[in-house]
Design a protein around this motif. Structure first.
Motif, PDB file in Angstrom:
ATOM      1  N   SER A   1      49.089  42.565  32.406  1.00 24.04           N
ATOM      2  CA  SER A   1      47.726  42.844  31.959  1.00 24.04           C
ATOM      3  C   SER A   1      46.681  42.165  32.841  1.00 24.04           C
ATOM      4  O   SER A   1      45.576  42.673  32.993  1.00 24.04           O
ATOM      5  CB  SER A   1      47.542  42.433  30.494  1.00 24.04           C
ATOM      6  N   ASP A   2      47.010  41.044  33.440  1.00 28.32           N
ATOM      7  CA  ASP A   2      46.067  40.303  34.278  1.00 28.32           C
ATOM      8  C   ASP A   2      46.836  39.718  35.461  1.00 28.32           C
ATOM      9  O   ASP A   2      47.524  38.703  35.325  1.00 28.32           O
ATOM     10  CB  ASP A   2      45.402  39.194  33.450  1.00 28.32           C
ATOM     11  N   VAL A   3      46.726  40.368  36.611  1.00 25.44           N
ATOM     12  CA  VAL A   3      47.494  39.959  37.792  1.00 25.44           C
ATOM     13  C   VAL A   3      47.192  38.513  38.175  1.00 25.44           C
ATOM     14  O   VAL A   3      48.110  37.718  38.399  1.00 25.44           O
ATOM     15  CB  VAL A   3      47.237  40.913  38.985  1.00 25.44           C
ATOM     16  N   ALA A   4      45.923  38.144  38.226  1.00 25.79           N
ATOM     17  CA  ALA A   4      45.563  36.782  38.649  1.00 25.79           C
ATOM     18  C   ALA A   4      46.147  35.725  37.713  1.00 25.79           C
ATOM     19  O   ALA A   4      46.678  34.708  38.154  1.00 25.79           O
ATOM     20  CB  ALA A   4      44.047  36.639  38.743  1.00 25.79           C
ATOM     21  N   SER A   5      46.082  35.978  36.418  1.00 25.11           N
ATOM     22  CA  SER A   5      46.605  35.027  35.437  1.00 25.11           C
ATOM     23  C   SER A   5      48.135  34.917  35.539  1.00 25.11           C
ATOM     24  O   SER A   5      48.687  33.819  35.521  1.00 25.11           O
ATOM     25  CB  SER A   5      46.181  35.457  34.037  1.00 25.11           C
ATOM     26  N   SER A   6      48.811  36.052  35.625  1.00 27.63           N
ATOM     27  CA  SER A   6      50.271  36.040  35.751  1.00 27.63           C
ATOM     28  C   SER A   6      50.694  35.408  37.066  1.00 27.63           C
ATOM     29  O   SER A   6      51.692  34.688  37.138  1.00 27.63           O
ATOM     30  CB  SER A   6      50.832  37.456  35.649  1.00 27.63           C
ATOM     31  N   PHE A   7      49.932  35.672  38.112  1.00 28.52           N
ATOM     32  CA  PHE A   7      50.200  35.095  39.426  1.00 28.52           C
ATOM     33  C   PHE A   7      50.180  33.575  39.338  1.00 28.52           C
ATOM     34  O   PHE A   7      51.094  32.896  39.804  1.00 28.52           O
ATOM     35  CB  PHE A   7      49.127  35.607  40.400  1.00 28.52           C
ATOM     36  N   LYS A   8      49.166  33.046  38.708  1.00 30.71           N
ATOM     37  CA  LYS A   8      49.025  31.596  38.538  1.00 30.71           C
ATOM     38  C   LYS A   8      50.182  31.039  37.691  1.00 30.71           C
ATOM     39  O   LYS A   8      50.732  29.975  37.981  1.00 30.71           O
ATOM     40  CB  LYS A   8      47.679  31.288  37.880  1.00 30.71           C
TER      41      LYS A   8
ATOM     42  N   ALA B   1      45.496  32.978  45.522  1.00 27.20           N
ATOM     43  CA  ALA B   1      45.105  34.210  44.833  1.00 27.20           C
ATOM     44  C   ALA B   1      46.036  35.344  45.250  1.00 27.20           C
ATOM     45  O   ALA B   1      46.538  35.354  46.381  1.00 27.20           O
ATOM     46  CB  ALA B   1      43.665  34.561  45.200  1.00 27.20           C
ATOM     47  N   PRO B   2      46.252  36.308  44.360  1.00 26.92           N
ATOM     48  CA  PRO B   2      47.050  37.471  44.758  1.00 26.92           C
ATOM     49  C   PRO B   2      46.323  38.258  45.847  1.00 26.92           C
ATOM     50  O   PRO B   2      45.103  38.127  46.012  1.00 26.92           O
ATOM     51  CB  PRO B   2      47.180  38.284  43.466  1.00 26.92           C
ATOM     52  N   GLY B   3      47.054  39.098  46.556  1.00 28.28           N
ATOM     53  CA  GLY B   3      46.476  39.877  47.639  1.00 28.28           C
ATOM     54  C   GLY B   3      45.425  40.875  47.189  1.00 28.28           C
ATOM     55  O   GLY B   3      44.525  41.222  47.943  1.00 28.28           O
ATOM     56  N   HIS B   4      45.544  41.354  45.949  1.00 28.79           N
ATOM     57  CA  HIS B   4      44.633  42.369  45.414  1.00 28.79           C
ATOM     58  C   HIS B   4      44.370  42.081  43.946  1.00 28.79           C
ATOM     59  O   HIS B   4      45.133  41.362  43.303  1.00 28.79           O
ATOM     60  CB  HIS B   4      45.252  43.763  45.554  1.00 28.79           C
ATOM     61  N   ASP B   5      43.329  42.662  43.394  1.00 28.65           N
ATOM     62  CA  ASP B   5      43.038  42.494  41.970  1.00 28.65           C
ATOM     63  C   ASP B   5      44.117  43.127  41.099  1.00 28.65           C
ATOM     64  O   ASP B   5      44.366  42.668  39.991  1.00 28.65           O
ATOM     65  CB  ASP B   5      41.686  43.133  41.607  1.00 28.65           C
TER      66      ASP B   5
ATOM     67  N   PHE C   1      47.430  43.898  42.265  1.00 24.63           N
ATOM     68  CA  PHE C   1      48.793  43.731  42.767  1.00 24.63           C
ATOM     69  C   PHE C   1      48.914  42.387  43.479  1.00 24.63           C
ATOM     70  O   PHE C   1      48.028  41.986  44.229  1.00 24.63           O
ATOM     71  CB  PHE C   1      49.146  44.851  43.761  1.00 24.63           C
ATOM     72  N   GLY C   2      50.023  41.712  43.241  1.00 21.04           N
ATOM     73  CA  GLY C   2      50.297  40.455  43.923  1.00 21.04           C
ATOM     74  C   GLY C   2      51.788  40.249  44.084  1.00 21.04           C
ATOM     75  O   GLY C   2      52.581  40.748  43.288  1.00 21.04           O
ATOM     76  N   GLN C   3      52.168  39.530  45.123  1.00 18.89           N
ATOM     77  CA  GLN C   3      53.566  39.213  45.381  1.00 18.89           C
ATOM     78  C   GLN C   3      53.766  37.708  45.306  1.00 18.89           C
ATOM     79  O   GLN C   3      53.088  36.952  45.995  1.00 18.89           O
ATOM     80  CB  GLN C   3      53.985  39.687  46.776  1.00 18.89           C
ATOM     81  N   ILE C   4      54.717  37.299  44.489  1.00 16.35           N
ATOM     82  CA  ILE C   4      55.132  35.907  44.444  1.00 16.35           C
ATOM     83  C   ILE C   4      56.184  35.751  45.540  1.00 16.35           C
ATOM     84  O   ILE C   4      57.218  36.423  45.509  1.00 16.35           O
ATOM     85  CB  ILE C   4      55.712  35.530  43.059  1.00 16.35           C
ATOM     86  N   LEU C   5      55.900  34.881  46.519  1.00 13.65           N
ATOM     87  CA  LEU C   5      56.775  34.720  47.675  1.00 13.65           C
ATOM     88  C   LEU C   5      57.453  33.355  47.675  1.00 13.65           C
ATOM     89  O   LEU C   5      56.858  32.363  47.271  1.00 13.65           O
ATOM     90  CB  LEU C   5      55.964  34.848  48.969  1.00 13.65           C
ATOM     91  N   ASP C   6      58.677  33.324  48.169  1.00 10.92           N
ATOM     92  CA  ASP C   6      59.376  32.068  48.384  1.00 10.92           C
ATOM     93  C   ASP C   6      58.816  31.429  49.661  1.00 10.92           C
ATOM     94  O   ASP C   6      58.067  32.066  50.405  1.00 10.92           O
ATOM     95  CB  ASP C   6      60.879  32.319  48.520  1.00 10.92           C
TER      96      ASP C   6
ATOM     97  N   LEU D   1      53.722  41.639  40.936  1.00  9.28           N
ATOM     98  CA  LEU D   1      52.961  41.804  39.699  1.00  9.28           C
ATOM     99  C   LEU D   1      51.985  42.958  39.903  1.00  9.28           C
ATOM    100  O   LEU D   1      51.205  42.956  40.854  1.00  9.28           O
ATOM    101  CB  LEU D   1      52.205  40.513  39.375  1.00  9.28           C
ATOM    102  N   HIS D   2      52.042  43.946  39.006  1.00 13.04           N
ATOM    103  CA  HIS D   2      51.243  45.162  39.150  1.00 13.04           C
ATOM    104  C   HIS D   2      50.412  45.379  37.898  1.00 13.04           C
ATOM    105  O   HIS D   2      50.938  45.350  36.778  1.00 13.04           O
ATOM    106  CB  HIS D   2      52.192  46.348  39.360  1.00 13.04           C
ATOM    107  N   GLN D   3      49.137  45.587  38.073  1.00 15.49           N
ATOM    108  CA  GLN D   3      48.233  45.832  36.948  1.00 15.49           C
ATOM    109  C   GLN D   3      48.656  47.114  36.221  1.00 15.49           C
ATOM    110  O   GLN D   3      48.892  48.141  36.842  1.00 15.49           O
ATOM    111  CB  GLN D   3      46.796  45.999  37.469  1.00 15.49           C
ATOM    112  N   TRP D   4      48.770  47.022  34.907  1.00 17.90           N
ATOM    113  CA  TRP D   4      49.074  48.209  34.113  1.00 17.90           C
ATOM    114  C   TRP D   4      48.036  49.288  34.405  1.00 17.90           C
ATOM    115  O   TRP D   4      46.839  49.019  34.457  1.00 17.90           O
ATOM    116  CB  TRP D   4      49.051  47.905  32.615  1.00 17.90           C
ATOM    117  N   GLY D   5      48.482  50.532  34.611  1.00 19.88           N
ATOM    118  CA  GLY D   5      47.595  51.676  34.770  1.00 19.88           C
ATOM    119  C   GLY D   5      47.028  51.886  36.155  1.00 19.88           C
ATOM    120  O   GLY D   5      46.472  52.936  36.435  1.00 19.88           O
ATOM    121  N   ALA D   6      47.152  50.920  37.045  1.00 23.28           N
ATOM    122  CA  ALA D   6      46.638  51.083  38.405  1.00 23.28           C
ATOM    123  C   ALA D   6      47.582  51.978  39.205  1.00 23.28           C
ATOM    124  O   ALA D   6      48.800  51.895  39.053  1.00 23.28           O
ATOM    125  CB  ALA D   6      46.476  49.730  39.085  1.00 23.28           C
ATOM    126  N   HIS D   7      47.032  52.836  40.005  1.00 23.48           N
ATOM    127  CA  HIS D   7      47.760  53.702  40.947  1.00 23.48           C
ATOM    128  C   HIS D   7      48.615  54.778  40.293  1.00 23.48           C
ATOM    129  O   HIS D   7      49.401  55.423  40.967  1.00 23.48           O
ATOM    130  CB  HIS D   7      48.628  52.871  41.905  1.00 23.48           C
TER     131      HIS D   7
END
Length: 164
Positions: free
Chosen positions: A11-18, A30-34, A36-41, A50-56
């Protein structure tokens, strides 16, 4: 196949990313986009997307109302810093789904919790043999070519052998 990219709707990429960065002990970025974000090793391997619900308009990522979060999915992460991961998890989760225990199948310590979107997340310790094997697969910096080694070598006044 070398890698999979697990993508979950949030529901919230930035929050889940954190949240995931806190769980894995990563520096906060910060994630790469509002949407979509990738958690990287640390080596750049994608751990989770992490993908925003309903986007794309991806059919399976349209709405969390179509099924319960994580239905049919278990996010299972093996970590080399289990005790630290456990401390970080206690800081980000109000409660655990499964308290720390030894999994009889893997014979490693693990615990389970829910992420902010309700996904079931299990964190498991790497076995000692896996830690040793992972360490041995780390690139050896001494074997990587330097700028000088990367250049063509001179023939030191001799003519190269060959036809001609």
């Amino acid at each position: 196949m070398k890698r999979t990219w697990t993508i979950i709707g949030v529901s919230d990429v930035a929050s889940s990313f954190k949240w995931y960065q806190s769980l894995f002990g990563q520096p906060e970025t910060a994630p790469g986009h509002d949407d979509f974000g990738q958690i990287l090793d640390t080596d750049g391997t994608v751990l989770l997307c992490l993908h925003q619900w309903g986007a794309h308009e991806h059919p399976s990522l349209m709405s969390p109302d179509e099924a319960s979060p994580g239905n049919g999915l278990l996010l299972f992460f093996r970590v080399d810093d289990y005790e630290m991961a456990l401390r970080r998890a206690r800081a980000v989760a109000a409660r655990f789904e499964e308290e720390p225990h030894v999994n009889p199948n893997t014979r490693t310590k693990e615990f389970s919790l829910r992420d902010p979107d309700g996904y079931y997340v299990t964190v498991s310790a790497l076995a000692a043999i896996e830690r040793r094997n992972a360490a041995s697969k780390q690139p050896n910096k001494r074997l990587e070519p330097t700028k000088a080694r990367g250049r063509a070598t001179k023939t030191r006044g001799r003519r190269p052998r060959g036809r001609g």
